[in-house]
Design a protein around this motif. Structure first.
Motif, PDB file in Angstrom:
ATOM      1  N   SER A  61      36.489  20.123 110.399  1.00 49.98           N
ATOM      2  CA  SER A  61      36.865  19.249 111.510  1.00 49.98           C
ATOM      3  C   SER A  61      37.456  20.020 112.680  1.00 49.98           C
ATOM      4  CB  SER A  61      37.863  18.189 111.030  1.00 49.98           C
ATOM      5  OG  SER A  61      39.019  18.796 110.488  1.00 49.98           O
ATOM      6  N   SER A  62      37.794  21.305 112.461  1.00 48.14           N
ATOM      7  CA  SER A  62      38.260  22.167 113.549  1.00 48.14           C
ATOM      8  C   SER A  62      37.752  23.575 113.287  1.00 48.14           C
ATOM      9  CB  SER A  62      39.789  22.166 113.654  1.00 48.14           C
ATOM     10  OG  SER A  62      40.367  22.768 112.516  1.00 48.14           O
ATOM     11  N   ALA A  63      37.745  24.393 114.312  1.00 47.02           N
ATOM     12  CA  ALA A  63      37.163  25.731 114.203  1.00 47.02           C
ATOM     13  C   ALA A  63      37.905  26.607 113.207  1.00 47.02           C
ATOM     14  CB  ALA A  63      37.148  26.399 115.579  1.00 47.02           C
ATOM     15  N   THR A  64      39.203  26.380 113.036  1.00 42.50           N
ATOM     16  CA  THR A  64      39.994  27.235 112.148  1.00 42.50           C
ATOM     17  C   THR A  64      40.628  26.462 110.998  1.00 42.50           C
ATOM     18  OG1 THR A  64      41.940  26.964 113.573  1.00 42.50           O
ATOM     19  CG2 THR A  64      40.512  28.867 114.002  1.00 42.50           C
ATOM     20  N   GLY A  65      40.354  25.156 110.880  1.00 40.79           N
ATOM     21  CA  GLY A  65      40.983  24.337 109.853  1.00 40.79           C
ATOM     22  C   GLY A  65      40.272  24.404 108.511  1.00 40.79           C
ATOM     23  N   THR A  66      40.808  23.676 107.544  1.00 47.20           N
ATOM     24  CA  THR A  66      40.246  23.659 106.194  1.00 47.20           C
ATOM     25  C   THR A  66      39.756  22.278 105.786  1.00 47.20           C
ATOM     26  OG1 THR A  66      42.449  23.282 105.241  1.00 47.20           O
ATOM     27  CG2 THR A  66      41.711  25.574 105.452  1.00 47.20           C
ATOM     28  N   TYR A 196      32.301  21.849 112.682  1.00 50.59           N
ATOM     29  CA  TYR A 196      32.118  23.282 112.928  1.00 50.59           C
ATOM     30  C   TYR A 196      31.443  23.913 111.708  1.00 50.59           C
ATOM     31  CZ  TYR A 196      35.158  22.669 116.953  1.00 50.59           C
ATOM     32  OH  TYR A 196      35.694  22.247 118.156  1.00 50.59           O
ATOM     33  N   PHE A 197      30.234  24.418 111.924  1.00 49.10           N
ATOM     34  CA  PHE A 197      29.398  24.938 110.843  1.00 49.10           C
ATOM     35  C   PHE A 197      29.595  26.435 110.664  1.00 49.10           C
ATOM     36  CE2 PHE A 197      25.080  26.809 109.883  1.00 49.10           C
ATOM     37  CZ  PHE A 197      25.112  26.543 108.524  1.00 49.10           C
ATOM     38  N   THR A 198      29.897  26.836 109.426  1.00 52.31           N
ATOM     39  CA  THR A 198      30.050  28.250 109.083  1.00 52.31           C
ATOM     40  C   THR A 198      29.266  28.536 107.817  1.00 52.31           C
ATOM     41  OG1 THR A 198      32.245  28.447 110.095  1.00 52.31           O
ATOM     42  CG2 THR A 198      31.674  30.056 108.394  1.00 52.31           C
ATOM     43  N   ALA A 199      28.461  29.602 107.827  1.00 54.89           N
ATOM     44  CA  ALA A 199      27.704  29.987 106.629  1.00 54.89           C
ATOM     45  C   ALA A 199      27.211  31.418 106.785  1.00 54.89           C
ATOM     46  CB  ALA A 199      26.511  29.059 106.402  1.00 54.89           C
ATOM     47  N   LYS A 200      27.142  32.112 105.640  1.00 53.03           N
ATOM     48  CA  LYS A 200      26.582  33.463 105.609  1.00 53.03           C
ATOM     49  C   LYS A 200      25.440  33.484 104.598  1.00 53.03           C
ATOM     50  CE  LYS A 200      27.697  38.344 104.860  1.00 53.03           C
ATOM     51  NZ  LYS A 200      28.771  39.321 104.535  1.00 53.03           N
ATOM     52  N   TYR A 201      24.241  33.849 105.093  1.00 51.09           N
ATOM     53  CA  TYR A 201      23.061  33.914 104.245  1.00 51.09           C
ATOM     54  C   TYR A 201      22.703  35.381 103.983  1.00 51.09           C
ATOM     55  CZ  TYR A 201      22.664  28.994 105.427  1.00 51.09           C
ATOM     56  OH  TYR A 201      22.929  27.652 105.587  1.00 51.09           O
ATOM     57  N   SER A 202      22.608  35.729 102.698  1.00 52.41           N
ATOM     58  CA  SER A 202      22.330  37.128 102.350  1.00 52.41           C
ATOM     59  C   SER A 202      21.888  37.213 100.887  1.00 52.41           C
ATOM     60  CB  SER A 202      23.590  37.967 102.553  1.00 52.41           C
ATOM     61  OG  SER A 202      23.408  39.297 102.133  1.00 52.41           O
ATOM     62  N   PRO A 203      20.874  38.055 100.609  1.00 54.35           N
ATOM     63  CA  PRO A 203      20.084  38.816 101.581  1.00 54.35           C
ATOM     64  C   PRO A 203      18.922  37.987 102.123  1.00 54.35           C
ATOM     65  CG  PRO A 203      19.378  39.383  99.383  1.00 54.35           C
ATOM     66  CD  PRO A 203      20.514  38.405  99.225  1.00 54.35           C
ATOM     67  N   VAL A 204      18.514  38.294 103.350  1.00 55.10           N
ATOM     68  CA  VAL A 204      17.283  37.718 103.897  1.00 55.10           C
ATOM     69  C   VAL A 204      16.117  38.535 103.356  1.00 55.10           C
ATOM     70  CG1 VAL A 204      15.993  37.166 105.987  1.00 55.10           C
ATOM     71  CG2 VAL A 204      18.494  36.985 105.978  1.00 55.10           C
ATOM     72  N   THR A 205      15.156  37.856 102.743  1.00 53.62           N
ATOM     73  CA  THR A 205      14.035  38.554 102.116  1.00 53.62           C
ATOM     74  C   THR A 205      12.705  38.032 102.635  1.00 53.62           C
ATOM     75  OG1 THR A 205      13.959  36.996 100.252  1.00 53.62           O
ATOM     76  CG2 THR A 205      15.362  38.951 100.012  1.00 53.62           C
ATOM     77  N   ASN A 206      11.680  38.834 102.429  1.00 54.56           N
ATOM     78  CA  ASN A 206      10.330  38.482 102.847  1.00 54.56           C
ATOM     79  C   ASN A 206       9.544  38.032 101.617  1.00 54.56           C
ATOM     80  OD1 ASN A 206       7.694  38.321 103.770  1.00 54.56           O
ATOM     81  ND2 ASN A 206       7.858  40.141 105.071  1.00 54.56           N
ATOM     82  N   GLY A 207       9.417  36.720 101.460  1.00 51.99           N
ATOM     83  CA  GLY A 207       8.705  36.187 100.310  1.00 51.99           C
ATOM     84  C   GLY A 207       7.233  36.517 100.308  1.00 51.99           C
ATOM     85  N   SER A 208       6.697  36.864 101.475  1.00 56.47           N
ATOM     86  CA  SER A 208       5.281  37.220 101.566  1.00 56.47           C
ATOM     87  C   SER A 208       5.029  38.681 101.216  1.00 56.47           C
ATOM     88  CB  SER A 208       4.756  36.934 102.979  1.00 56.47           C
ATOM     89  OG  SER A 208       4.895  35.562 103.298  1.00 56.47           O
ATOM     90  N   GLN A 209       6.093  39.454 101.078  1.00 54.41           N
ATOM     91  CA  GLN A 209       5.967  40.865 100.706  1.00 54.41           C
ATOM     92  C   GLN A 209       6.808  41.170  99.463  1.00 54.41           C
ATOM     93  OE1 GLN A 209       6.308  43.771 103.863  1.00 54.41           O
ATOM     94  NE2 GLN A 209       5.233  42.503 105.337  1.00 54.41           N
ATOM     95  N   GLY A 210       6.709  40.266  98.478  1.00 59.44           N
ATOM     96  CA  GLY A 210       7.338  40.512  97.195  1.00 59.44           C
ATOM     97  C   GLY A 210       8.846  40.412  97.173  1.00 59.44           C
ATOM     98  N   GLY A 211       9.433  39.744  98.154  1.00 61.81           N
ATOM     99  CA  GLY A 211      10.882  39.593  98.179  1.00 61.81           C
ATOM    100  C   GLY A 211      11.634  40.799  98.702  1.00 61.81           C
TER     101      GLY A 211
END
Length: 217
Positions: A61-66, A196-211
């Motif tokens: 609900s806020s940029a720094t809240g919980t 306020y949306f926060t997320a970290k996506y990792s690892p980014v992989t290429n599914g068309s090249q075997g991950g």
């Protein structure tokens, strides 16, 4: 005989030069797989990622809240539409973005039924300096519908944004979004006015090249 030997030497040297140049030219694109000197990501390849281990996707609900919503699961799929020479800007089309295992600590909210990303596909650009921008189609908006269970029944909260921005990192092949604001366009007072949306996506992989992991050049 001497002339033929020289011609053979020249031909062999040329072949070696071509084989030496080919991998370097592949690595000259913005997106590569397997490393900064890896293979170029091809247009049409499908990239995907889930949340980084030990993290959650949050709508606060806020940029720094919980106070807000926390999701233990989230993932996206994006099809590469253009991967030019580096430095430059690669373009992708986000065709799926999902959330799951979500909870809320908002007073009066007893649970989260679903979070749905609307108006797909979105256009994502990735620059050589690691700036990631997600934009809607022309004439549209980025939109997310949150369905909550409350003490007064089920409510729908609709949030919109003109675009959101994040950063990519080759250290862990990640894309990170921090406190990106979404404005409530419909829903009761139990839906906070700005999410306020926060997320970290990792690892980014290429599914068309075997991950294979994806790097930004």
């Amino acid at each position: 005989m001497r002339t033929r030997s020289l011609l053979a030497l020249v031909g062999t040297t040329a072949a070696l030069m071509v084989s030496a140049v080919s991998p370097a030219s592949a690595a000259d694109t913005v997106l590569t797989t397997g490393g900064l000197a890896g293979d170029a990501v091809a247009a049409g390849d499908v990239l995907n990622a889930t949340l980084a281990s030990g993290t959650a996707a949050t709508f606060r609900s806020s940029a720094t809240g919980t106070s807000g919503i926390s999701c233990a699961e989230s993932a996206f799929n994006a099809t590469v539409t253009d991967n030019p020479a580096a430095p430059g800007t690669a373009t992708e089309s986000v065709t799926a973005h999902t959330f799951g295992s979500c909870t809320s600590n908002v007073f009066g909210v007893t649970g989260v039924n679903s979070i749905t990303v609307n108006n797909l596909p979105y256009t994502t650009t990735v620059t050589s300096d690691g700036v990631v921008t997600v934009s809607p189609q022309s004439g549209s908006v980025i939109q997310t519908t949150v369905v909550l269970r409350t003490l007064l029944g089920t409510i729908n909260c609709v949030y919109q944004a003109p675009s959101i921005s994040g950063t990519s990192s080759n250290a862990d092949n990640s894309i990170n979004f921090t406190a990106q604001p979404f404005t409530r366009t419909s829903g009761s007072s139990l839906c906070f006015s700005t999410g306020y949306f926060t997320a970290k996506y990792s690892p980014v992989t290429n599914g068309s090249q075997g991950g294979a992991t994806v790097f930004v050049n």
